[in-house]
Each structure stands twice: as C-alpha cells, then as structure tokens.
Design a protein around this motif. Sequence first.
Motif, PDB file in Angstrom:
ATOM      1  N   ILE A  68       3.131  -1.254  -9.939  1.00  0.00           N
ATOM      2  CA  ILE A  68       1.842  -0.168 -10.171  1.00  0.00           C
ATOM      3  C   ILE A  68       2.958  -0.255 -12.388  1.00  0.00           C
ATOM      4  CG2 ILE A  68       1.840   2.808 -10.704  1.00  0.00           C
ATOM      5  CD1 ILE A  68       2.680   2.633  -7.986  1.00  0.00           C
ATOM      6  N   LYS A  71      -1.292  -4.080 -10.433  1.00  0.00           N
ATOM      7  CA  LYS A  71      -1.105  -5.449  -9.853  1.00  0.00           C
ATOM      8  C   LYS A  71      -2.251  -5.389  -9.891  1.00  0.00           C
ATOM      9  CE  LYS A  71       1.756  -3.820  -6.407  1.00  0.00           C
ATOM     10  NZ  LYS A  71       2.332  -2.992  -4.988  1.00  0.00           N
ATOM     11  N   ALA A 132      -5.596   4.648  -1.733  1.00  0.00           N
ATOM     12  CA  ALA A 132      -7.033   3.665  -1.634  1.00  0.00           C
ATOM     13  C   ALA A 132      -6.872   2.597  -3.027  1.00  0.00           C
ATOM     14  CB  ALA A 132      -7.668   4.324  -2.189  1.00  0.00           C
ATOM     15  N   GLY A 133      -5.205   2.945  -3.536  1.00  0.00           N
ATOM     16  CA  GLY A 133      -4.275   1.480  -4.073  1.00  0.00           C
ATOM     17  C   GLY A 133      -4.751   0.077  -3.712  1.00  0.00           C
ATOM     18  N   GLY A 134      -4.000  -0.340  -4.535  1.00  0.00           N
ATOM     19  CA  GLY A 134      -3.834  -1.914  -3.957  1.00  0.00           C
ATOM     20  C   GLY A 134      -2.667  -2.265  -2.812  1.00  0.00           C
ATOM     21  N   ALA A 135      -1.932  -1.308  -2.236  1.00  0.00           N
ATOM     22  CA  ALA A 135      -0.982  -1.582  -0.924  1.00  0.00           C
ATOM     23  C   ALA A 135      -1.464  -1.169  -0.415  1.00  0.00           C
ATOM     24  CB  ALA A 135       0.560  -0.375  -1.429  1.00  0.00           C
ATOM     25  N   ASN A 155      -8.325   9.554   0.715  1.00  0.00           N
ATOM     26  CA  ASN A 155      -7.490   9.172  -1.424  1.00  0.00           C
ATOM     27  C   ASN A 155      -7.885  10.415  -1.830  1.00  0.00           C
ATOM     28  OD1 ASN A 155      -6.152   7.405  -2.670  1.00  0.00           O
ATOM     29  ND2 ASN A 155      -8.319   7.404  -3.820  1.00  0.00           N
ATOM     30  N   THR A 157      -8.942  10.539  -5.251  1.00  0.00           N
ATOM     31  CA  THR A 157      -9.768  10.115  -5.597  1.00  0.00           C
ATOM     32  C   THR A 157     -10.583   9.679  -4.888  1.00  0.00           C
ATOM     33  OG1 THR A 157      -8.695  10.015  -8.255  1.00  0.00           O
ATOM     34  CG2 THR A 157     -11.400   9.400  -7.775  1.00  0.00           C
ATOM     35  N   LYS A 160     -13.049   6.186  -4.670  1.00  0.00           N
ATOM     36  CA  LYS A 160     -11.480   4.735  -3.941  1.00  0.00           C
ATOM     37  C   LYS A 160     -11.980   4.219  -2.935  1.00  0.00           C
ATOM     38  CE  LYS A 160      -8.035   3.922  -6.565  1.00  0.00           C
ATOM     39  NZ  LYS A 160      -6.658   4.410  -7.209  1.00  0.00           N
ATOM     40  N   TRP A 180      -9.854  14.167   1.209  1.00  0.00           N
ATOM     41  CA  TRP A 180      -8.330  14.526   0.432  1.00  0.00           C
ATOM     42  C   TRP A 180      -8.029  15.745   0.838  1.00  0.00           C
ATOM     43  CZ3 TRP A 180      -4.539  11.393   0.661  1.00  0.00           C
ATOM     44  CH2 TRP A 180      -2.919  11.752   0.152  1.00  0.00           C
ATOM     45  N   THR A 199       1.008   6.204  -0.942  1.00  0.00           N
ATOM     46  CA  THR A 199       1.193   6.835  -2.353  1.00  0.00           C
ATOM     47  C   THR A 199       2.200   7.301  -2.075  1.00  0.00           C
ATOM     48  OG1 THR A 199       0.948   9.447  -1.325  1.00  0.00           O
ATOM     49  CG2 THR A 199      -1.270   8.676  -1.676  1.00  0.00           C
ATOM     50  N   LEU A 254       9.458  -2.996   1.315  1.00  0.00           N
ATOM     51  CA  LEU A 254       9.987  -3.342   0.354  1.00  0.00           C
ATOM     52  C   LEU A 254      10.680  -5.108   0.728  1.00  0.00           C
ATOM     53  CD1 LEU A 254      10.453  -2.917  -2.439  1.00  0.00           C
ATOM     54  CD2 LEU A 254      12.891  -2.252  -1.704  1.00  0.00           C
ATOM     55  N   GLN A 257       8.383  -7.836   1.753  1.00  0.00           N
ATOM     56  CA  GLN A 257       7.818  -8.299   0.927  1.00  0.00           C
ATOM     57  C   GLN A 257       8.156  -9.472  -0.295  1.00  0.00           C
ATOM     58  OE1 GLN A 257       7.520  -6.948  -2.745  1.00  0.00           O
ATOM     59  NE2 GLN A 257       8.919  -6.290  -2.764  1.00  0.00           N
TER      60      GLN A 257
HETATM   61  N1  LIG Z   1       7.732  -0.387   0.235  1.00  0.00           N
HETATM   62  C1  LIG Z   1       6.892  -1.604  -0.343  1.00  0.00           C
HETATM   63  O1  LIG Z   1       7.215  -2.336   0.074  1.00  0.00           O
HETATM   64  C2  LIG Z   1       5.695  -1.562  -0.901  1.00  0.00           C
HETATM   65  C3  LIG Z   1       4.857  -2.529  -1.572  1.00  0.00           C
HETATM   66  C4  LIG Z   1       3.668  -1.488  -2.580  1.00  0.00           C
HETATM   67  C5  LIG Z   1       3.320  -0.014  -2.753  1.00  0.00           C
HETATM   68  N2  LIG Z   1       4.586   0.882  -2.408  1.00  0.00           N
HETATM   69  C6  LIG Z   1       4.499   2.071  -2.812  1.00  0.00           C
HETATM   70  O2  LIG Z   1       3.498   2.323  -2.029  1.00  0.00           O
HETATM   71  C7  LIG Z   1       2.535   2.672  -2.812  1.00  0.00           C
HETATM   72  C8  LIG Z   1       0.803   2.976  -3.325  1.00  0.00           C
HETATM   73  O3  LIG Z   1       0.844   1.923  -4.018  1.00  0.00           O
HETATM   74  P1  LIG Z   1      -0.605   0.737  -4.360  1.00  0.00           P
HETATM   75  O4  LIG Z   1       0.161  -0.227  -5.333  1.00  0.00           O
HETATM   76  O5  LIG Z   1      -1.215   1.307  -4.550  1.00  0.00           O
HETATM   77  O6  LIG Z   1      -0.175   1.726  -5.967  1.00  0.00           O
HETATM   78  P2  LIG Z   1      -1.811   2.240  -7.219  1.00  0.00           P
HETATM   79  O7  LIG Z   1      -2.754   0.697  -6.730  1.00  0.00           O
HETATM   80  O8  LIG Z   1      -0.980   2.129  -8.701  1.00  0.00           O
HETATM   81  O9  LIG Z   1      -2.166   3.317  -5.964  1.00  0.00           O
HETATM   82  C9  LIG Z   1      -1.547   4.203  -5.864  1.00  0.00           C
HETATM   83  C10 LIG Z   1      -2.362   5.301  -4.272  1.00  0.00           C
HETATM   84  O10 LIG Z   1      -1.495   6.429  -4.672  1.00  0.00           O
HETATM   85  C11 LIG Z   1      -2.876   7.531  -4.613  1.00  0.00           C
HETATM   86  N3  LIG Z   1      -1.953   9.006  -5.781  1.00  0.00           N
HETATM   87  C12 LIG Z   1      -0.953   8.869  -6.797  1.00  0.00           C
HETATM   88  N4  LIG Z   1      -0.908   9.592  -7.461  1.00  0.00           N
HETATM   89  C13 LIG Z   1      -0.678  11.287  -6.070  1.00  0.00           C
HETATM   90  C14 LIG Z   1      -0.862  12.610  -5.797  1.00  0.00           C
HETATM   91  N5  LIG Z   1      -0.629  13.090  -6.331  1.00  0.00           N
HETATM   92  N6  LIG Z   1      -1.853  12.206  -4.560  1.00  0.00           N
HETATM   93  C15 LIG Z   1      -2.102  12.089  -4.677  1.00  0.00           C
HETATM   94  N7  LIG Z   1      -2.382  10.840  -4.367  1.00  0.00           N
HETATM   95  C16 LIG Z   1      -2.051  10.068  -5.546  1.00  0.00           C
HETATM   96  C17 LIG Z   1      -3.444   6.985  -5.524  1.00  0.00           C
HETATM   97  O11 LIG Z   1      -4.457   7.701  -5.992  1.00  0.00           O
HETATM   98  P3  LIG Z   1      -6.536   7.850  -6.697  1.00  0.00           P
HETATM   99  O12 LIG Z   1      -6.928   6.784  -6.246  1.00  0.00           O
HETATM  100  O13 LIG Z   1      -6.304   9.440  -6.997  1.00  0.00           O
HETATM  101  O14 LIG Z   1      -5.364   7.636  -7.916  1.00  0.00           O
HETATM  102  C18 LIG Z   1      -3.976   5.674  -5.134  1.00  0.00           C
HETATM  103  O15 LIG Z   1      -4.560   5.753  -3.729  1.00  0.00           O
HETATM  104  C19 LIG Z   1       3.235   3.204  -4.438  1.00  0.00           C
HETATM  105  O16 LIG Z   1       3.954   4.359  -4.187  1.00  0.00           O
HETATM  106  C20 LIG Z   1       4.352   2.528  -4.361  1.00  0.00           C
HETATM  107  O17 LIG Z   1       5.764   2.293  -4.503  1.00  0.00           O
HETATM  108  C21 LIG Z   1       5.402   0.197  -1.736  1.00  0.00           C
END
Ligand SMILES: NC(=O)c1ccc[n+]([C@@H]2O[C@H](COP(=O)([O-])OP(=O)(O)OC[C@H]3O[C@@H](n4cnc5c(N)ncnc54)[C@H](OP(=O)(O)O)[C@@H]3O)[C@@H](O)[C@H]2O)c1
Length: 282
Positions: A68, A71, A132-135, A155, A157, A160, A180, A199, A254, A257
């Motif tokens: 983040i 990605k 709805a982000g990268g993960a 999600n 937003t 997205k 949401w 998220t 984690l 990956q």
């Molecule tokens: N364990 C693992 O191996 C692993 C791997 C990948 C990711 N992750 C975790 O998964 C999470 C998402 O990662 P990502 O890569 O998908 O990030 P990302 O692409 O930045 O997407 C973030 C997502 O979280 C939502 N979000 C952010 N802040 C929020 C809030 N305050 N309230 C509600 N929704 C919120 C965003 O919604 P909007 O579209 O509305 O902004 C979006 O859907 C992170 O916490 C990351 O650390 C963990």
Amino acid sequence: MNSIKRDKITGLIGQNIQGSLSPQIHNYLANIMGQKYHYFLFDIEPEELKKAVESIKTLDIRGVNVTIPYKKDVIQYLDLLDQRVKKIGAVNTIVNEKDKLVGYNTDLDGFDEMAYSKGITFDHKKVVLLGAGGAARAIMYYLKDQNIDQIYLSNRTMSKAEQVKNDFNELIDNISIVKWDSEEKESAVKESDIIINATPLGMENRHEEQSPVKLESINEEQILIDLVYNPRVTKFLSFGQKRNAKIVSGIEMLVYQAVGSFELWTNEEVEYHVIDELIKNL
Ligand SMILES: NC(=O)c1ccc[n+]([C@@H]2O[C@H](COP(=O)([O-])OP(=O)(O)OC[C@H]3O[C@@H](n4cnc5c(N)ncnc54)[C@H](OP(=O)(O)O)[C@@H]3O)[C@@H](O)[C@H]2O)c1
C-alpha cells in the motif's frame, strides 16, 4: 553491474511501512535456506515511485515486494506482467529477470495456501468479501475457480465495488454488491458461510477499534478470515471468538505470500515445515 556471486538485495516498496514484518520473514527464510539474500524497507513518497522502480535495475536489486499504496500504480513502470496480474490489476512482487522487471501477485498464492493449510473450502458456500482494493481483487481471482454459490461484495467506495464486479462478472456468477454501512450488508453477513476482511479496519495504530461488521451478524457456523495481521486478533476476529466462529488471522497469508516472493527470487522451494516453524515464531 556484475551480479555473479554477489549477495542479493531484495526489499519492500511502500509508504509508512516501518512496522512491516516482511524483513523478519525474508531474512529468516534466507538464513534457513542458506541464501545470501538481504531484505530492506524502501519507504517512499508517491512522487518517488518511478525513480524507485528504475533503481531496481540500476542497483541490480533482485526484486521487491510492493505494498500500500503502490500495488496498482507500479504496473505502468514494469516491462512484463504475469498473466494473472493482468486480470487482478495489482502487483505485490517484482522480479528483476535479466534486466526486465516482471510483475507478479503472490497475495493470490498466499490466500490459496492459507485456505488450503486451514482446510477451508469454498465449494457451494456463500461468501462476503469486504473491500475492493488490490487484495480483494486477488481473492476474487482465487474465488473464480472455487464453485461458490454467492459472493456479496461490499466496499466503502461503491464505484470501486462496481468496477470489481464488472471486471469479474464473466468469470464468477452471482456477484451481488451490498452497500457499506447498511443493514443489507449485515443481512448478507448473517446468511453467509465465510466472511473475509480485505480492508485495513482493525489494524494496530490506525483502525484498531473498528470492525467491518457487527458482532450480532456473526454466528458459530461461520469462518472469519482477516487479512490484517497486526494485532493477531483484530476486533473483527474477536467478534468471531465471542460467537465461537472459526477465525483465521492475516499472519498465515502474509507468510505464504512472502514465501511465494522468496521462491520467485531464489528459484528455491520452501518446505512446509519451514513455513510452519516461521508462523509459530512470528
Ligand atoms: N495478510 C496479508 O498477506 C495481506 C496481503 C495483502 C493485503 N493485506 C491487508 O489487506 C488490506 C487491504 O490491502 P489492499 O492491498 O487491498 O489495499 P488497497 O488496494 O489500498 O485497498 C484498500 C481497501 O480497504 C478499504 N478501506 C481503506 N480504509 C478504509 C476505511 N477506513 N473504512 C473502510 N474501508 C476502508 C478501501 O476502500 P475504498 O475503496 O473506499 O478506499 C479498499 O477497498 C490492508 O490492511 C493490507 O495490509 C494483507
């Protein structure tokens, strides 16, 4: 630059990543696998992304993880993409292959391995995917082959979530978007078998006191999977504990990956007992 017999540099590109566990995981793997790989944190600002990616070649870095918020944005600076990345639209691993930067997504493998190791099956299940982000997109890619009955996608937003639905519509039947912060979302959670938080809600120091769903919506038949790994038991997972549901922390994914990235960089296979030991020691 001559890279033969030199120690190899790898690392993580992201923003505000000082608390990342990745150096600990990768340096442990390198040590136990007898590989001269060293893993560093590259905490950069958005305007530095292009230069940071270019420097992978300049400095003969073997590869990096990407987190983040980069990605998606990083894709434009890469030479080649793994087929799966084209659909997922997010890269978490770059390999410097003979001066060509190749983008991969091992979040997908991490989720797959985590589910397999925990004996979680999605066949004929109803699933709520929060985010709805990268993960979330990597998880959608995984779910397309799991014969699930229904995905409820939610999600913050809405646009997205709609984009994700459009991108995966032809691969997955029965994707419904639920708003949401709505009762509709809680109803979807109540009637689902598996709930996945993709998220950052619940994450230490940022959203620790927040859960993406309500306690009342959880029951003991369900499986709750959190991608957040710090703390190990997030607010969301604590709701699962209270309701006697099965809970899975993001730490498993984690590690898996990270193993996926390590294997791409080293071309060495990490055995399961090493992974188990690593998870226990984190
Ligand atoms: N364990 C693992 O191996 C692993 C791997 C990948 C990711 N992750 C975790 O998964 C999470 C998402 O990662 P990502 O890569 O998908 O990030 P990302 O692409 O930045 O997407 C973030 C997502 O979280 C939502 N979000 C952010 N802040 C929020 C809030 N305050 N309230 C509600 N929704 C919120 C965003 O919604 P909007 O579209 O509305 O902004 C979006 O859907 C992170 O916490 C990351 O650390 C963990």
